[in-house]
Write an enzyme that holds these catalytic residues in place. Sequence first.
Site, PDB file in Angstrom:
ATOM      1  N   GLU A 189      -2.016  -6.363  -2.093  1.00 36.40           N
ATOM      2  CA  GLU A 189      -1.721  -4.975  -2.475  1.00 36.40           C
ATOM      3  C   GLU A 189      -1.579  -4.856  -3.995  1.00 36.40           C
ATOM      4  OE1 GLU A 189       1.328  -3.185   0.022  1.00 36.40           O
ATOM      5  OE2 GLU A 189       0.032  -3.378   1.779  1.00 36.40           O
ATOM      6  N   GLU A 315      -3.207  -6.819   7.441  1.00 37.62           N
ATOM      7  CA  GLU A 315      -1.929  -6.211   7.846  1.00 37.62           C
ATOM      8  C   GLU A 315      -2.256  -4.997   8.694  1.00 37.62           C
ATOM      9  OE1 GLU A 315       1.101  -5.551   4.859  1.00 37.62           O
ATOM     10  OE2 GLU A 315       0.492  -7.333   3.739  1.00 37.62           O
TER      11      GLU A 315
END
Length: 516
Positions: A189, A315
Site C-alpha cells: 500500500e 488482501e
Amino acid sequence: MAGVAPVRAGADAEIEITPREDGPEISAHLYGQFIEHLGGVIYDGIWVGKNSKIPNVGGIRRQFIADMARIGVPNFRWPGGCFADGYHWRDGTGTKRPRTYNYWQARAPEGVDLTESNNFGIHEFMHLCRATGARPYLAANMASGSPQEFHDWVTYCNAPVGTASLADERDANGDRKPFGVKYWGVGNESWGCGGDMTPQEYATLYRKFVTQYPAYAPKPFLVAVGPRGHQKDMDVGWTNGFFEAMQGHRSPVDGLSIHFYTDFRNTPEKIATFNAQGWFDVIREGARIEEVINQHWAILEKYDPSHRTRLIVDEWGVWYKTGEEIAPNYLLSQPLTLRDAVHTAYTFDIFNRHSEKLAMANVAQTVNCIHSLFLAEGDKFVRLPPYYVFEMYRGHMGARRAGIQIRCEDLKVPTANGSATLRGLSGSASAKGKILSVTLTNPSLDSPCSAVVKLSSGSVTEGRGQILTHEDMTRGNTFAHPNEVKLAPFAVNVRGGRAEISIPPRAVVAVELKSS
Ligand code: AHR
C-alpha cells in the site's frame, strides 16, 4: 416477480460442466493466507511462546498448525500489511530482541500496549511455513527501509551457508538450510501507509529495490504494489500511472497486488445483527471484485500484452466498522457469521473463474482479524464459518478449470434504493483427471434450488457432497458455541449419468463427481 422479497418463482437450475484437459490451472495459491503483526493475529493467534501452557510446537499454537495443514494452506503472506513498511527484519533474529515501535501501536485503544516484542521473527515464521506445508510470501519494507536492507534479507533467507556472512548468521541462528523464499512483495500500500507515494514515485523506488536483487535460488516472483480495488473508481489511476512510469525500463514485475475489501467500515452494518438487505448488500458488494479483476487485467493488457505480470489479490475480505472486537487489544477482530462464509464462496468462485489472471490471493487475515478463519484467545480457539469454505474448496486447488454454465433464474433482492438483481446461483468447477469439483452457493434466504448437473460429454458415475448452512442467516461460531455453523454431508443422487441435488437457501455446497 412482485415486490422486493428475495424469492424466485421457479427454483430449478440446470448446470452443465465442460471439463477440459487444457483448462487453465487454478493455482493452489489462490487459497492463500495473510498474517500481520496486528493486534492478536501473531500474538496470541499463532505465537503463544515455547513455555506456554497452550499446546504448541516450538511456540506456535498446535491447533493452528493442525487446522491450517488440514486445508492444505498454500502460503502465508507476512509480516504485513502496514506493519511491513516499518519492520526491520534483523530485530526478529538472534537471542536478544529489541522491543520496537510499530504502525498498529498508534492505532490501539488507550491503555493497550502493542509494542512489538519481536519474539516472532523470520525463523519462527519459516518454522510455521514448514510445519503447515505453506510457501512464504514476504513483504519488504520500502517506507522506512532501504534497498540494502531488502537485499540483505533476501541474502539472509536464500544464500547457501558458506557463500555469504548473512547465510552463516542464519545458520548460527538455527537454520542451516536456506529458506528458499520466492515470493517477495516490494512494499505494501505504497499509496498509503507504505509511504504515501504517487504511482510515479513508487515506480522509481520499485526499480531501485529490484535492480540489484541478489540472484540466489529460487528465481524470485516480485510483486509490485497495486490498487485499492475497493475504491469507487477501482483505483485504475494507480495501475495506469505505475505501468506508464515503468515504460522503457527493464525491472521485472511478476505480480501486481490488488487489495479489495468489501468495505463496510463507514456504514452502520453490524457483523451479526442484520436483515435481508444487509445479507445481500455484503454479497453484492463482495462480488464487485470480479469487475475489479477484469478492469486491472485490461490495463495490464495495454502495457504487457503477453501478460508476464499476473494479478495477486493479497488482501481481501469483509471489513465492518470497529466496535465488535473480541477484546480491545485484538484490533479489527471480527466474529464472523454464515453471511461471511457465503461471501467467501462467492469470492472463490470468482477467483476460480479468472484463474488465468491470478497468481495468488491471500485472505486478510487468518486469525483474530478482519476476514478470519479463526478466533483464538488464550486457551480458547474457534473455527469461524469461512474456515469451512476453505475446506470445501480444496478440490479446486491445483486443478484444471472446467467450464460451467448455470441456467437459473436471477434473484430480485432488496437494496437501500429498492431492489437489485443477483445471480440465482454462484458456482465454479474444476477437474483433476476424472474427478470433478463443483462448488455452488444459493444466496436466497428462503428458496431452495433443485438442480441437475450434467456433463457436456460423458456421464457422472458417482457423487458426494458437503454443505455449509444454517437456518439463521446471522449465526456464527463463538468460544461458547463453537459448532453452530459447520459442515454436514450433502446428498447427491446420480441417475442417468447426471447428478441431482437440492440446495437449501443460505447454503454453500461442494460436490465431488466421478465421470466416465
Ligand atoms: O489488513 C489490515 C490492513 O489493511 C493492512 O495492514 C493494510 O495493508 C490494509 O490497509
